[in-house]
Enzyme design. Structure first.
Site, PDB file in Angstrom:
ATOM      1  N   PRO A  91      40.361  46.311  15.135  1.00  0.00           N
ATOM      2  CA  PRO A  91      39.199  46.244  16.044  1.00  0.00           C
ATOM      3  C   PRO A  91      38.005  47.057  15.544  1.00  0.00           C
ATOM      4  O   PRO A  91      36.918  46.936  16.093  1.00  0.00           O
ATOM      5  CB  PRO A  91      39.716  46.813  17.366  1.00  0.00           C
ATOM      6  CG  PRO A  91      41.132  47.195  17.160  1.00  0.00           C
ATOM      7  CD  PRO A  91      41.497  47.002  15.728  1.00  0.00           C
ATOM      8  N   GLU A 118      49.363  51.948  16.792  1.00  0.00           N
ATOM      9  CA  GLU A 118      48.077  52.580  17.111  1.00  0.00           C
ATOM     10  C   GLU A 118      47.064  52.424  15.997  1.00  0.00           C
ATOM     11  O   GLU A 118      45.873  52.563  16.201  1.00  0.00           O
ATOM     12  CB  GLU A 118      48.279  54.081  17.383  1.00  0.00           C
ATOM     13  CG  GLU A 118      48.825  54.383  18.755  1.00  0.00           C
ATOM     14  CD  GLU A 118      47.969  53.800  19.873  1.00  0.00           C
ATOM     15  OE1 GLU A 118      46.763  54.085  19.903  1.00  0.00           O
ATOM     16  OE2 GLU A 118      48.521  53.052  20.687  1.00  0.00           O
ATOM     17  N   ARG A 156      38.736  25.346   7.836  1.00  0.00           N
ATOM     18  CA  ARG A 156      37.843  24.243   8.203  1.00  0.00           C
ATOM     19  C   ARG A 156      36.750  24.031   7.164  1.00  0.00           C
ATOM     20  O   ARG A 156      36.171  22.954   7.073  1.00  0.00           O
ATOM     21  CB  ARG A 156      37.164  24.518   9.559  1.00  0.00           C
ATOM     22  CG  ARG A 156      38.090  24.469  10.741  1.00  0.00           C
ATOM     23  CD  ARG A 156      37.344  24.832  12.003  1.00  0.00           C
ATOM     24  NE  ARG A 156      36.211  23.941  12.259  1.00  0.00           N
ATOM     25  CZ  ARG A 156      36.315  22.712  12.737  1.00  0.00           C
ATOM     26  NH1 ARG A 156      37.497  22.221  13.036  1.00  0.00           N
ATOM     27  NH2 ARG A 156      35.240  21.985  12.925  1.00  0.00           N
ATOM     28  N   ASP A 171      28.694  21.858  13.100  1.00  0.00           N
ATOM     29  CA  ASP A 171      29.323  22.811  14.012  1.00  0.00           C
ATOM     30  C   ASP A 171      28.325  23.856  14.475  1.00  0.00           C
ATOM     31  O   ASP A 171      27.455  24.267  13.706  1.00  0.00           O
ATOM     32  CB  ASP A 171      30.451  23.581  13.289  1.00  0.00           C
ATOM     33  CG  ASP A 171      31.781  22.857  13.365  1.00  0.00           C
ATOM     34  OD1 ASP A 171      31.887  21.907  14.125  1.00  0.00           O
ATOM     35  OD2 ASP A 171      32.694  23.296  12.639  1.00  0.00           O
TER      36      ASP A 171
HETATM   37  N1  ADE Z   1      43.699  44.030  15.899  1.00  0.00           N
HETATM   38  C1  ADE Z   1      43.649  44.422  17.174  1.00  0.00           C
HETATM   39  N2  ADE Z   1      42.502  44.021  17.752  1.00  0.00           N
HETATM   40  C2  ADE Z   1      41.804  43.342  16.813  1.00  0.00           C
HETATM   41  C3  ADE Z   1      40.542  42.698  16.785  1.00  0.00           C
HETATM   42  N3  ADE Z   1      39.748  42.651  17.841  1.00  0.00           N
HETATM   43  N4  ADE Z   1      40.156  42.113  15.633  1.00  0.00           N
HETATM   44  C4  ADE Z   1      40.935  42.164  14.535  1.00  0.00           C
HETATM   45  N5  ADE Z   1      42.136  42.755  14.494  1.00  0.00           N
HETATM   46  C5  ADE Z   1      42.574  43.340  15.617  1.00  0.00           C
END
Ligand code: ADE
Length: 246
Positions: A91, A118, A156, A171
């Site tokens: 993330p 984590e 794609r 697209d």
């Molecule tokens: N792992 C956990 N959340 C994620 C996200 N939003 N994007 C990529 N990998 C992730």
């Protein structure tokens, strides 16, 4: 396009990679997805892949050794060129978008490393991954679903994967704009009419209408995209008109 996915949960990929457009791309060989359960590369017999964070804190951290060893193995066997991108999915990464999808497709191969727990030991990020990607500002339980998003969007773009190449060029995002609305039969449904212009057979008019609706949608929903979109003088006049309530 060749993907090598490092994951602790290879079976999560089974369904999405066997259905629809991507399923056909995989079975025809246009796309290959090699799933590597990096627990195989754990240093101990128990297959330990995680450990407590130095300095304390909640959760477990993925250890660096099994992930580095899995990539070394792929490179050592000549499965992956040393120059192939190694993408860590977390993330905290750069936000994945259509232009990154194009870059990965152009590379022809990519290693996707799925984080879990984590987090992942920082040395994977700093000394193995060439790129860290996020699929959006939310936290998933791991990188697997994110890797599937990347595999789908990149595949794609591989020539031949989407039967009608024009469909990919049209697209949303490939054009730098959101896509115009679509209608199909029946022309009248529960008193809701398809726009007359689409039934007119006048292709130039239809194209003008689609461009205008594409610009309208982008202006209303994603005005941030307009700065980077390739716009003609006529597009700019249309946008001025739309901004004035047109
Ligand atoms: N792992 C956990 N959340 C994620 C996200 N939003 N994007 C990529 N990998 C992730």
């Amino acid at each position: 396009m060749r993907f090598h996915v490092l994951t602790l949960f290879p079976s999560m990929f089974d369904g999405p990679l066997s259905e629809g457009v991507i399923g056909r791309a995989v079975s025809s060989g246009l796309v290959s997805v090699d799933l590597c359960d990096f627990r195989r590369f754990a240093a101990d017999r128990r297959g330990t892949v995680d450990d407590y964070p130095f300095g304390g804190g909640p959760g477990m951290i993925l250890k660096p050794e099994p992930i580095f060893a899995a990539v070394d193995d792929l490179r050592g066997r000549g499965e992956v060129e040393p120059s192939a991108p190694v993408v860590l999915l977390t993330p905290q990464g750069e936000r994945f978008d259509q232009s990154i999808a194009s870059e990965l497709a152009a590379a022809g191969a990519a290693v996707l490393v799925c984080g879990r727990y984590e987090g992942v030991d920082e040395r994977v990020r700093s000394h193995l991954a060439t790129r860290e990607l996020s699929v959006g500002d939310y936290v998933l339980s791991g990188g697997e679903l994110a890797a599937l998003v990347v595999i789908d969007a990149v595949s794609r773009l591989v020539p031949g994967v989407v039967g009608d190449a024009g469909a990919v060029e049209d697209d949303s995002h490939s054009t730098g704009l959101l896509q115009h609305p679509h209608y199909t039969r029946p022309a009248s449904f529960r008193g809701l009419e398809a726009p007359e212009v689409l039934l007119s057979g006048d292709h130039a008019r239809i194209e003008r209408w689609r461009r205008r609706e594409s610009l309208r949608r982008t202006l209303e929903r994603r005005p941030d995209m307009l700065g980077a979109a390739p716009l003609s003088d006529e597009d700019r006049r249309t946008l001025d008109d739309l901004a004035c309530g047109g």
